[in-house]
Design a protein around this motif. Structure first.
Motif, PDB file in Angstrom:
ATOM      1  N   ILE A  55      27.621  32.425  77.076  1.00  0.00           N
ATOM      2  CA  ILE A  55      28.736  32.821  77.932  1.00  0.00           C
ATOM      3  C   ILE A  55      29.499  33.910  77.192  1.00  0.00           C
ATOM      4  O   ILE A  55      30.206  33.640  76.215  1.00  0.00           O
ATOM      5  N   HIS A  56      29.330  35.162  77.638  1.00  0.00           N
ATOM      6  CA  HIS A  56      29.954  36.297  76.977  1.00  0.00           C
ATOM      7  C   HIS A  56      31.030  36.895  77.873  1.00  0.00           C
ATOM      8  O   HIS A  56      30.995  36.756  79.100  1.00  0.00           O
ATOM      9  N   GLY A  57      31.961  37.581  77.253  1.00  0.00           N
ATOM     10  CA  GLY A  57      33.012  38.259  78.017  1.00  0.00           C
ATOM     11  C   GLY A  57      34.276  37.420  78.090  1.00  0.00           C
ATOM     12  O   GLY A  57      34.236  36.229  78.424  1.00  0.00           O
ATOM     13  N   TYR A  58      35.394  38.072  77.802  1.00  0.00           N
ATOM     14  CA  TYR A  58      36.688  37.376  77.748  1.00  0.00           C
ATOM     15  C   TYR A  58      37.062  36.777  79.103  1.00  0.00           C
ATOM     16  O   TYR A  58      37.456  35.606  79.196  1.00  0.00           O
ATOM     17  N   SER A  59      36.921  37.526  80.142  1.00  0.00           N
ATOM     18  CA  SER A  59      37.320  37.063  81.481  1.00  0.00           C
ATOM     19  C   SER A  59      36.459  35.890  81.933  1.00  0.00           C
ATOM     20  O   SER A  59      36.966  34.921  82.523  1.00  0.00           O
ATOM     21  N   LEU A  60      35.154  35.979  81.677  1.00  0.00           N
ATOM     22  CA  LEU A  60      34.256  34.906  82.098  1.00  0.00           C
ATOM     23  C   LEU A  60      34.582  33.605  81.359  1.00  0.00           C
ATOM     24  O   LEU A  60      34.570  32.521  81.955  1.00  0.00           O
ATOM     25  N   LYS A  61      34.895  33.701  80.091  1.00  0.00           N
ATOM     26  CA  LYS A  61      35.258  32.502  79.326  1.00  0.00           C
ATOM     27  C   LYS A  61      36.519  31.865  79.898  1.00  0.00           C
ATOM     28  O   LYS A  61      36.599  30.632  80.040  1.00  0.00           O
TER      29      LYS A  61
END
Length: 375
Positions: A245-251
């Motif tokens: 799970i990559h990406g600040y928004s996705l987390k």
């Protein structure tokens, strides 16, 4: 006749200037024979006395050991056996008692006495080697380690200490808390239901699949008095996504989804250990999670519980794209080798401390009757 005798004499001594005359054939008349073997003197050969001394020494070595030598060997073996038996029965305190130390001094004295005896020296050396290996210090140290590992200090404890050691609760904790909160079985059921709902929502919204990580672990809690309580620390089976799970928004979106599920189970929102409001110093956050900035951190660590009940949920996201040095990858590879968990992605686990099994409830209450005022 006289002339023949003179010629014969001249033949005997011719060419032997300076040397004793050679005896005539048959030897001198009435010559006395030597009783022992004739020793020929050869320049550089050892003296006859040296040969005799070596022979006597060899004969002395072949003589059997005397009683002192046998005594030293037997005493050394018996002392070693006494030490080993004492250690085997767990009497660690006896190994350091005055009696055992005095006995060791007697053994050493016997061995030293035998060392000064030529006929007992060989057995004395063997006995000395035995006592160097099996002595109070060596065997006592091994016994102390064994006793420490097993926790069997009964020989040193008073009846009061043994009574405290059997306390079923935990020191400085009200035993009624364990009776009033969720039981082990209730915590397990709550964890299973919570995981199932989170997995279903995450899969439905983001398409992630899941894999089970590790096994359930039940570990007895220490009671604070040197023994084990009847309460259990419960660690559930873990669950992890099979994809990163990559990406600040996705987390943030994933954690918000988990927040919605835990709220449905009556638990407060997730608390972030790696965020700016965690109360940790920024330098500590950077050290633990890779950066002060959550968008650049390799680990997100979130937590919630259902206090005063004991269920605690931990949800972590591991992101190797925020690992520029590769050090975190090395740590994750080592962890994965131990547990089989994926290197990246979301992982969840439930931990509950000091929980009581329903099967132990009646026994717990009965034992508490012997501990009025304990907490």
């Amino acid at each position: 006749m006289v002339m023949d005798h003179e010629k014969q004499r001249a033949r005997y001594v011719a060419g032997t200037e300076g040397a004793p005359p050679v005896p005539p054939p048959g030897g001198y008349r009435n010559a006395r024979r030597q009783a022992g073997p004739v020793t020929t003197l050869v320049p550089g050969a050892p003296a006859a006395t040296a040969t005799a001394t070596a022979s006597e020494a060899s004969a002395a070595e072949r003589k059997p050991a005397n009683a002192l030598g046998w005594s030293a060997l037997i005493v050394g073996i018996l002392f070693a056996l006494i030490l080993l038996i004492t250690m085997a029965v767990g009497a660690t305190d006896a190994l350091y008692g005055v009696t055992m130390l005095a006995l060791q001094l007697v053994v050493v004295a016997v061995i030293i006495g035998a060392l000064f005896s030529s006929r007992g020296r060989r057995f004395a050396v063997i006995a000395l080697a035995i006592t160097l290996v099996f002595n109070v210090a060596t065997v006592g140290g091994i016994g102390a380690l064994q006793t420490s590992a097993s926790g069997s200090y009964d020989g040193m404890k008073t009846d009061e200490q043994k009574h405290e050691e059997a306390y079923p609760g935990i020191k400085d904790t009200d035993p009624q808390d364990a009776l009033n909160q969720q039981s082990l079985e209730e915590v397990r059921a709550e964890a299973d239901a919570l995981f199932a709902d989170i997995r279903e929502r995450i899969t439905a919204e983001y398409g992630y699949e899941w894999v089970k990580v590790g096994d359930e672990d039940l570990r007895p809690e220490r009671n604070g008095y040197g023994g084990e309580s009847m309460l259990i620390e419960y660690t559930s089976v873990g669950w992890a996504t099979t994809e990163p799970i990559h990406g600040y928004s996705l987390k943030l979106d994933v954690m918000n989804t988990i927040d919605q599920v835990v709220a449905e189970h009556g638990m407060p929102p997730l608390y972030s250990f790696n965020g700016e409001y965690s109360g940790l110093d920024p330098s500590v956050i950077a050290k633990l999670y890779g950066s002060e900035d959550p968008s650049r951190q390799h680990t997100w660590e979130y937590y919630t519980d259902n206090y005063p009940d004991p269920t605690r949920l931990y949800a972590n996201i591991y992101d190797l794209s925020n690992d520029p040095t590769g050090d975190f990858l090395t740590n994750r590879e080592a962890q994965s080798a131990r547990t089989g968990e994926p290197l990246e992605g979301l992982q969840m686990v439930v931990i509950a401390s000091a929980v009581l099994s329903e099967a132990d409830r009646a026994e717990f209450e009965e034992k508490l009757k012997d501990y009025p005022g304990f907490r």
